[in-house]
Design a protein around this motif. Sequence first.
Motif, PDB file in Angstrom:
ATOM      1  N   HIS A 286       0.807  -1.222   0.000  1.00 34.11           N
ATOM      2  CA  HIS A 286       0.000   0.000   0.000  1.00 34.11           C
ATOM      3  C   HIS A 286       0.837   1.267   0.000  1.00 34.11           C
ATOM      4  CE1 HIS A 286      -2.748  -3.132   1.507  1.00 34.11           C
ATOM      5  NE2 HIS A 286      -3.627  -2.472   0.782  1.00 34.11           N
ATOM      6  N   LEU A 287       2.058   1.166   0.538  1.00 32.06           N
ATOM      7  CA  LEU A 287       2.923   2.346   0.606  1.00 32.06           C
ATOM      8  C   LEU A 287       4.378   1.917   0.436  1.00 32.06           C
ATOM      9  CD1 LEU A 287       2.918   5.460   1.276  1.00 32.06           C
ATOM     10  CD2 LEU A 287       3.567   4.774   3.575  1.00 32.06           C
ATOM     11  N   PHE A 288       5.073   2.600  -0.473  1.00 39.06           N
ATOM     12  CA  PHE A 288       6.499   2.389  -0.670  1.00 39.06           C
ATOM     13  C   PHE A 288       7.215   3.566  -0.021  1.00 39.06           C
ATOM     14  CE2 PHE A 288       4.334   0.416  -4.251  1.00 39.06           C
ATOM     15  CZ  PHE A 288       4.918  -0.827  -4.304  1.00 39.06           C
ATOM     16  N   ALA A 289       7.885   3.316   1.097  1.00 45.57           N
ATOM     17  CA  ALA A 289       8.580   4.379   1.814  1.00 45.57           C
ATOM     18  C   ALA A 289      10.049   4.377   1.413  1.00 45.57           C
ATOM     19  CB  ALA A 289       8.442   4.185   3.319  1.00 45.57           C
ATOM     20  N   ILE A 290      10.458   5.438   0.736  1.00 47.66           N
ATOM     21  CA  ILE A 290      11.853   5.607   0.342  1.00 47.66           C
ATOM     22  C   ILE A 290      12.550   6.313   1.501  1.00 47.66           C
ATOM     23  CG2 ILE A 290      13.431   6.583  -1.367  1.00 47.66           C
ATOM     24  CD1 ILE A 290      10.938   6.720  -3.279  1.00 47.66           C
ATOM     25  N   VAL A 291      13.370   5.571   2.242  1.00 50.08           N
ATOM     26  CA  VAL A 291      14.007   6.092   3.447  1.00 50.08           C
ATOM     27  C   VAL A 291      15.382   6.644   3.076  1.00 50.08           C
ATOM     28  CG1 VAL A 291      14.757   5.556   5.796  1.00 50.08           C
ATOM     29  CG2 VAL A 291      12.745   4.401   4.832  1.00 50.08           C
ATOM     30  N   VAL A 292      15.588   7.920   3.381  1.00 52.04           N
ATOM     31  CA  VAL A 292      16.815   8.629   3.010  1.00 52.04           C
ATOM     32  C   VAL A 292      17.387   9.281   4.263  1.00 52.04           C
ATOM     33  CG1 VAL A 292      17.778  10.433   1.531  1.00 52.04           C
ATOM     34  CG2 VAL A 292      15.827   9.092   0.733  1.00 52.04           C
ATOM     35  N   SER A 293      18.669   9.032   4.529  1.00 50.48           N
ATOM     36  CA  SER A 293      19.264   9.619   5.733  1.00 50.48           C
ATOM     37  C   SER A 293      19.769  11.030   5.508  1.00 50.48           C
ATOM     38  CB  SER A 293      20.398   8.736   6.262  1.00 50.48           C
ATOM     39  OG  SER A 293      21.446   8.695   5.340  1.00 50.48           O
ATOM     40  N   SER A 294      20.053  11.364   4.284  1.00 48.93           N
ATOM     41  CA  SER A 294      20.517  12.710   3.990  1.00 48.93           C
ATOM     42  C   SER A 294      19.960  13.120   2.638  1.00 48.93           C
ATOM     43  CB  SER A 294      22.054  12.752   3.951  1.00 48.93           C
ATOM     44  OG  SER A 294      22.487  14.017   3.543  1.00 48.93           O
ATOM     45  N   PRO A 295      19.153  14.158   2.605  1.00 52.17           N
ATOM     46  CA  PRO A 295      18.510  14.522   1.348  1.00 52.17           C
ATOM     47  C   PRO A 295      19.399  15.335   0.413  1.00 52.17           C
ATOM     48  CG  PRO A 295      17.741  15.960   3.080  1.00 52.17           C
ATOM     49  CD  PRO A 295      18.678  14.959   3.724  1.00 52.17           C
ATOM     50  N   LYS A 296      20.693  15.031   0.386  1.00 51.69           N
ATOM     51  CA  LYS A 296      21.616  15.820  -0.431  1.00 51.69           C
ATOM     52  C   LYS A 296      21.617  15.395  -1.891  1.00 51.69           C
ATOM     53  CE  LYS A 296      24.468  17.057   3.430  1.00 51.69           C
ATOM     54  NZ  LYS A 296      25.373  16.505   4.367  1.00 51.69           N
ATOM     55  N   ARG A 297      21.607  14.067  -2.133  1.00 54.25           N
ATOM     56  CA  ARG A 297      21.665  13.598  -3.512  1.00 54.25           C
ATOM     57  C   ARG A 297      21.068  12.195  -3.600  1.00 54.25           C
ATOM     58  NH1 ARG A 297      26.006  10.044  -3.793  1.00 54.25           N
ATOM     59  NH2 ARG A 297      27.415  10.225  -2.045  1.00 54.25           N
ATOM     60  N   ILE A 298      20.792  11.777  -4.823  1.00 53.16           N
ATOM     61  CA  ILE A 298      20.277  10.435  -5.059  1.00 53.16           C
ATOM     62  C   ILE A 298      21.474   9.539  -5.375  1.00 53.16           C
ATOM     63  CG2 ILE A 298      18.788   9.014  -6.511  1.00 53.16           C
ATOM     64  CD1 ILE A 298      17.205  11.643  -7.053  1.00 53.16           C
ATOM     65  N   GLU A 299      21.759   8.614  -4.479  1.00 60.39           N
ATOM     66  CA  GLU A 299      22.882   7.703  -4.690  1.00 60.39           C
ATOM     67  C   GLU A 299      22.538   6.713  -5.791  1.00 60.39           C
ATOM     68  OE1 GLU A 299      24.513   6.041  -1.073  1.00 60.39           O
ATOM     69  OE2 GLU A 299      23.681   7.706   0.073  1.00 60.39           O
ATOM     70  N   ALA A 300      23.562   6.225  -6.490  1.00 65.95           N
ATOM     71  CA  ALA A 300      23.359   5.275  -7.588  1.00 65.95           C
ATOM     72  C   ALA A 300      22.627   4.023  -7.106  1.00 65.95           C
ATOM     73  CB  ALA A 300      24.701   4.906  -8.220  1.00 65.95           C
ATOM     74  N   SER A 301      22.974   3.541  -5.916  1.00 68.73           N
ATOM     75  CA  SER A 301      22.321   2.326  -5.413  1.00 68.73           C
ATOM     76  C   SER A 301      20.849   2.571  -5.096  1.00 68.73           C
ATOM     77  CB  SER A 301      23.065   1.783  -4.196  1.00 68.73           C
ATOM     78  OG  SER A 301      23.161   2.766  -3.187  1.00 68.73           O
ATOM     79  N   LEU A 302      20.501   3.771  -4.621  1.00 68.06           N
ATOM     80  CA  LEU A 302      19.089   4.086  -4.374  1.00 68.06           C
ATOM     81  C   LEU A 302      18.340   4.150  -5.699  1.00 68.06           C
ATOM     82  CD1 LEU A 302      16.791   4.775  -2.446  1.00 68.06           C
ATOM     83  CD2 LEU A 302      17.491   7.178  -2.598  1.00 68.06           C
ATOM     84  N   LYS A 303      18.951   4.742  -6.696  1.00 73.17           N
ATOM     85  CA  LYS A 303      18.342   4.806  -8.032  1.00 73.17           C
ATOM     86  C   LYS A 303      18.071   3.400  -8.550  1.00 73.17           C
ATOM     87  CE  LYS A 303      19.227   6.509 -12.715  1.00 73.17           C
ATOM     88  NZ  LYS A 303      19.456   5.308 -13.503  1.00 73.17           N
ATOM     89  N   GLU A 304      19.037   2.505  -8.417  1.00 77.47           N
ATOM     90  CA  GLU A 304      18.865   1.118  -8.881  1.00 77.47           C
ATOM     91  C   GLU A 304      17.766   0.402  -8.101  1.00 77.47           C
ATOM     92  OE1 GLU A 304      22.605  -0.905  -8.804  1.00 77.47           O
ATOM     93  OE2 GLU A 304      23.468   0.392 -10.337  1.00 77.47           O
ATOM     94  N   THR A 305      17.678   0.660  -6.804  1.00 80.94           N
ATOM     95  CA  THR A 305      16.645   0.022  -5.993  1.00 80.94           C
ATOM     96  C   THR A 305      15.260   0.521  -6.396  1.00 80.94           C
ATOM     97  OG1 THR A 305      18.238  -0.135  -4.173  1.00 80.94           O
ATOM     98  CG2 THR A 305      15.930  -0.503  -3.636  1.00 80.94           C
ATOM     99  N   ILE A 306      15.125   1.821  -6.622  1.00 75.03           N
ATOM    100  CA  ILE A 306      13.852   2.372  -7.097  1.00 75.03           C
ATOM    101  C   ILE A 306      13.485   1.730  -8.436  1.00 75.03           C
ATOM    102  CG2 ILE A 306      12.706   4.454  -7.972  1.00 75.03           C
ATOM    103  CD1 ILE A 306      14.265   6.025  -5.794  1.00 75.03           C
TER     104      ILE A 306
END
Length: 196
Positions: free
Chosen positions: A113-133
């Motif tokens: 029902h909800l996909f929570a993208i958990v980010v510890s620092s909102p500075k940039r989108i890391e390559a691994s986060l991009k791949e996971t998304i």
Amino acid sequence: MSVISKLSSPDLRKNGRKKLLLFGVTGSGKSALCNALSQPVKKDGQLPDRRFPESANQQIGNTRTVLKNVNFLHLRRREISLIDTVGFNSTKLNNTAVAELIVSLKENCDSIHLFAIVVSSPKRIEASLKETIELFVGMFGEERFWQNAVLIFTNLQQSDDQISRRSKTTSDEMMIEKFNRGLSETFRLKVNIPSL
């Protein structure tokens, strides 16, 4: 039957609960957030037992996906299912972790029902986060994923002094807007993702 499919997870299918899947890079605070959402602080001020294992080493993180039925903030009649994923920190997703995640979801979960993208620092989108998304968009479909996605920022210090120091350079709202702009550019989104 593979070792992966033998992992014990509660069956979340048709349990009538909203299902929240939390993901992000290793050390972003996914497991700590799951624990905070599912348990109150004890009356003596001590932290409760951890239902979701937290890694002491933020470089390694947890090694498997954890699915649990919990009471949101320990309130009756606020039953939810939380899915705490492993952190994917390489620029090439770990095949075993991805396979374990897919098997866990396929065998034990009928919907998210909800996909929570958990980010510890909102500075940039890391390559691994991009791949996971991209992995979740591929699994659930672009429209379904983005319509049910939310950003959750952790590790932003909240004392008055820390907020004051941080706001001298940029406001929290500006950091979140910049991160959302990065998401929009990376994934060609037309709307901002809600954030907490």
